[in-house]
Design an enzyme around this catalytic site. Structure first.
Site, PDB file in Angstrom:
ATOM      1  N   ARG A 126       1.032  -1.097   0.015  1.00 56.34           N
ATOM      2  CA  ARG A 126       0.051   0.003  -0.113  1.00 56.34           C
ATOM      3  C   ARG A 126       0.782   1.419  -0.016  1.00 56.34           C
ATOM      4  O   ARG A 126       2.112   1.210   0.395  1.00 56.34           O
ATOM      5  CB  ARG A 126      -0.913   0.219   1.371  1.00 56.34           C
ATOM      6  CG  ARG A 126      -2.024  -1.240   0.963  1.00 56.34           C
ATOM      7  CD  ARG A 126      -3.002  -1.319   2.060  1.00 56.34           C
ATOM      8  NE  ARG A 126      -3.708   0.060   2.662  1.00 56.34           N
ATOM      9  CZ  ARG A 126      -3.430   0.719   3.763  1.00 56.34           C
ATOM     10  NH1 ARG A 126      -2.610   0.183   4.651  1.00 56.34           N
ATOM     11  NH2 ARG A 126      -4.264   2.058   3.975  1.00 56.34           N
TER      12      ARG A 126
ATOM     13  N   LYS B 121       3.184  -6.634  12.403  1.00 60.13           N
ATOM     14  CA  LYS B 121       2.525  -7.091  11.102  1.00 60.13           C
ATOM     15  C   LYS B 121       2.793  -8.242  10.579  1.00 60.13           C
ATOM     16  O   LYS B 121       4.016  -8.837  10.497  1.00 60.13           O
ATOM     17  CB  LYS B 121       2.862  -6.128  10.234  1.00 60.13           C
ATOM     18  CG  LYS B 121       2.229  -5.939   8.920  1.00 60.13           C
ATOM     19  CD  LYS B 121       2.046  -4.713   8.076  1.00 60.13           C
ATOM     20  CE  LYS B 121       1.553  -5.062   6.729  1.00 60.13           C
ATOM     21  NZ  LYS B 121       1.261  -3.782   5.865  1.00 60.13           N
TER      22      LYS B 121
ATOM     23  N   ARG C 149      -0.691   5.169  14.391  1.00 63.30           N
ATOM     24  CA  ARG C 149       0.557   4.661  14.998  1.00 63.30           C
ATOM     25  C   ARG C 149       0.049   4.677  16.575  1.00 63.30           C
ATOM     26  O   ARG C 149      -0.416   5.633  16.968  1.00 63.30           O
ATOM     27  CB  ARG C 149       1.575   5.466  15.041  1.00 63.30           C
ATOM     28  CG  ARG C 149       2.371   5.324  13.814  1.00 63.30           C
ATOM     29  CD  ARG C 149       3.264   4.260  13.603  1.00 63.30           C
ATOM     30  NE  ARG C 149       3.962   4.149  12.222  1.00 63.30           N
ATOM     31  CZ  ARG C 149       3.713   3.351  11.351  1.00 63.30           C
ATOM     32  NH1 ARG C 149       2.617   2.602  11.418  1.00 63.30           N
ATOM     33  NH2 ARG C 149       4.282   3.571  10.222  1.00 63.30           N
TER      34      ARG C 149
HETATM   35  C1  BTN Z   1       0.283  -3.858   2.303  1.00 61.89           C
HETATM   36  O1  BTN Z   1       1.291  -2.742   2.135  1.00 61.89           O
HETATM   37  O2  BTN Z   1       0.263  -3.964   3.758  1.00 61.89           O
HETATM   38  C2  BTN Z   1      -0.152  -4.537   1.451  1.00 61.89           C
HETATM   39  C3  BTN Z   1       0.774  -5.846   0.692  1.00 61.89           C
HETATM   40  C4  BTN Z   1       0.144  -6.539  -0.336  1.00 61.89           C
HETATM   41  C5  BTN Z   1       1.241  -7.530  -1.005  1.00 61.89           C
HETATM   42  C6  BTN Z   1       0.463  -8.641  -1.605  1.00 61.89           C
HETATM   43  S1  BTN Z   1       1.342 -10.032  -2.100  1.00 61.89           S
HETATM   44  C7  BTN Z   1       0.150 -10.494  -3.163  1.00 61.89           C
HETATM   45  C8  BTN Z   1      -0.166  -9.304  -3.956  1.00 61.89           C
HETATM   46  N1  BTN Z   1       0.719  -8.872  -5.189  1.00 61.89           N
HETATM   47  C9  BTN Z   1       1.313  -7.803  -4.893  1.00 61.89           C
HETATM   48  O3  BTN Z   1       2.092  -7.160  -5.634  1.00 61.89           O
HETATM   49  N2  BTN Z   1       1.052  -7.146  -3.623  1.00 61.89           N
HETATM   50  C10 BTN Z   1       0.155  -8.290  -2.947  1.00 61.89           C
END
Ligand code: BTN
Length: 320
Positions: free
Chosen positions: A117, A182, A317
């Site tokens: 994100r 996390k 946070r």
């Molecule tokens: C975050 O930042 O918390 C979200 C992370 C999401 C990662 C997943 S892994 C599978 C899918 N493909 C990606 O490129 N991102 C999501």
């Protein structure tokens, strides 16, 4: 690039036993020097490998490699795409969104451009974690997708809980936490025009076994599943997540966020705690009061008012 030879080496080493360089070289039809070079390349990709003189190479942990039949790919109504390596499983489904069926999914052993994100990178070492993307088309359009990522957070939590993982919480809007760190992240990407059906790509990244060599690259406290699950089975994990998404998305399509709100609140990592909310360059302090029926964060401010915040550039946070 993950050549066929490297795939074969990973498959051979996956049992976590020692394999001598000579044996690997023989079995794969290359020289011992070539095996040595490929082992170094695999280490750079994030595999934790040991070498012991006279015994050969061994992985720090056995690997549970993704496998179509163990994933139940044949039994699914929609296609399940399985790759050794992709830039991003989300990007793969986004690119073919116009041809996707509801429930179509994609998994990869590693991502070279995993997306997180807010434009962050999602570190995606080989055969260590779960990188899964899932397609759904909402006929009612974008307006009906509000709160979806929170609902997906609940689906993912419940999938993990059904496997015996305890102590999971959710940090608004949709990060999964284990022991205050996390464990998993969700990235929902949308394609389609305003006023038309919208195509959703739901990306889930779950830390399963964090390789030591990769841990230093993660810029926030992280957890993986090894504290809760001795020998994690990534096929079982993926199958379970897919089953919860299949059921959860049918419910979300008909009823929206409402069946998920209470289940989200029960797992709220920051419920009634003093927090900071970063809103662009602005920082707001208050007490987190869960979510409203639309999935907005409710923040009780020092002046006694409660304000609601939607998604976007917000981050939360614990106050230090
Ligand atoms: C975050 O930042 O918390 C979200 C992370 C999401 C990662 C997943 S892994 C599978 C899918 N493909 C990606 O490129 N991102 C999501």
């Amino acid at each position: 690039m993950l050549s066929t030879l490297r795939q074969q080496m990973i498959t051979a080493l996956a049992d976590g036993q020692f394999h001598s360089g000579a044996h690997l070289a023989d079995a794969l039809g290359v020289s011992r020097a070539a095996i040595h070079n490929h082992i170094e390349a695999l280490e750079q990709m994030g595999l934790d490998l040991y070498r012991v003189k006279g015994k050969g190479y061994r992985l720090a942990h056995p690997l549970s490699l993704l496998d179509g039949s163990a994933l139940g790919a044949e039994q699914r109504d929609a296609p399940l795409h399985l790759f050794w390596q992709l830039d991003s499983t989300n990007a793969f489904l986004l690119e073919r969104a116009k041809r996707c069926q509801n429930g179509e999914a994609c998994l990869a052993e590693m991502q070279t451009g995993g997306r997180g994100r807010r434009g962050r990178t999602w570190v995606s070492p080989i055969a260590s974690h779960l990188y899964l993307s899932y397609f759904w088309c909402l006929d009612q359009g974008l307006a009906a997708a509000g709160g979806l990522s929170l609902a997906v957070g609940v689906m993912l939590c419940e999938a993990l809980e059904s496997l015996g993982i305890q102590g999971l919480t959710l940090k608004w809007p949709n990060d999964l936490y284990l022991g205050g760190r996390k464990l998993a992240g969700i990235l929902v990407e949308v394609s389609g025009q305003q006023g038309e059906a919208c195509e959703l790509i739901i990306g889930c990244g779950v830390n399963v076994t964090m390789p030591e060599s990769v841990a230093a690259q993660i810029d926030q406290p992280w957890a993986d599943l090894t504290s809760e699950w001795d020998t994690p089975d990534r096929n079982l994990l993926a199958r379970t997540v897919l089953a919860h998404l299949d059921e959860g998305m049918r419910i979300f399509e008909q009823q929206g966020l409402s069946p998920f709100v209470e289940r989200w609140q029960q797992r709220d990592q920051f419920a009634n705690q003093p927090v900071k909310l970063l809103l662009g360059s602005q920082v707001l302090e208050g007490v987190a009061r869960g979510i409203d029926p639309q999935g907005h964060l409710q923040l009780a401010l020092p002046d006694g008012t409660v304000r609601r915040f939607a998604g976007g550039e917000l981050s939360l946070r614990a106050r230090d």
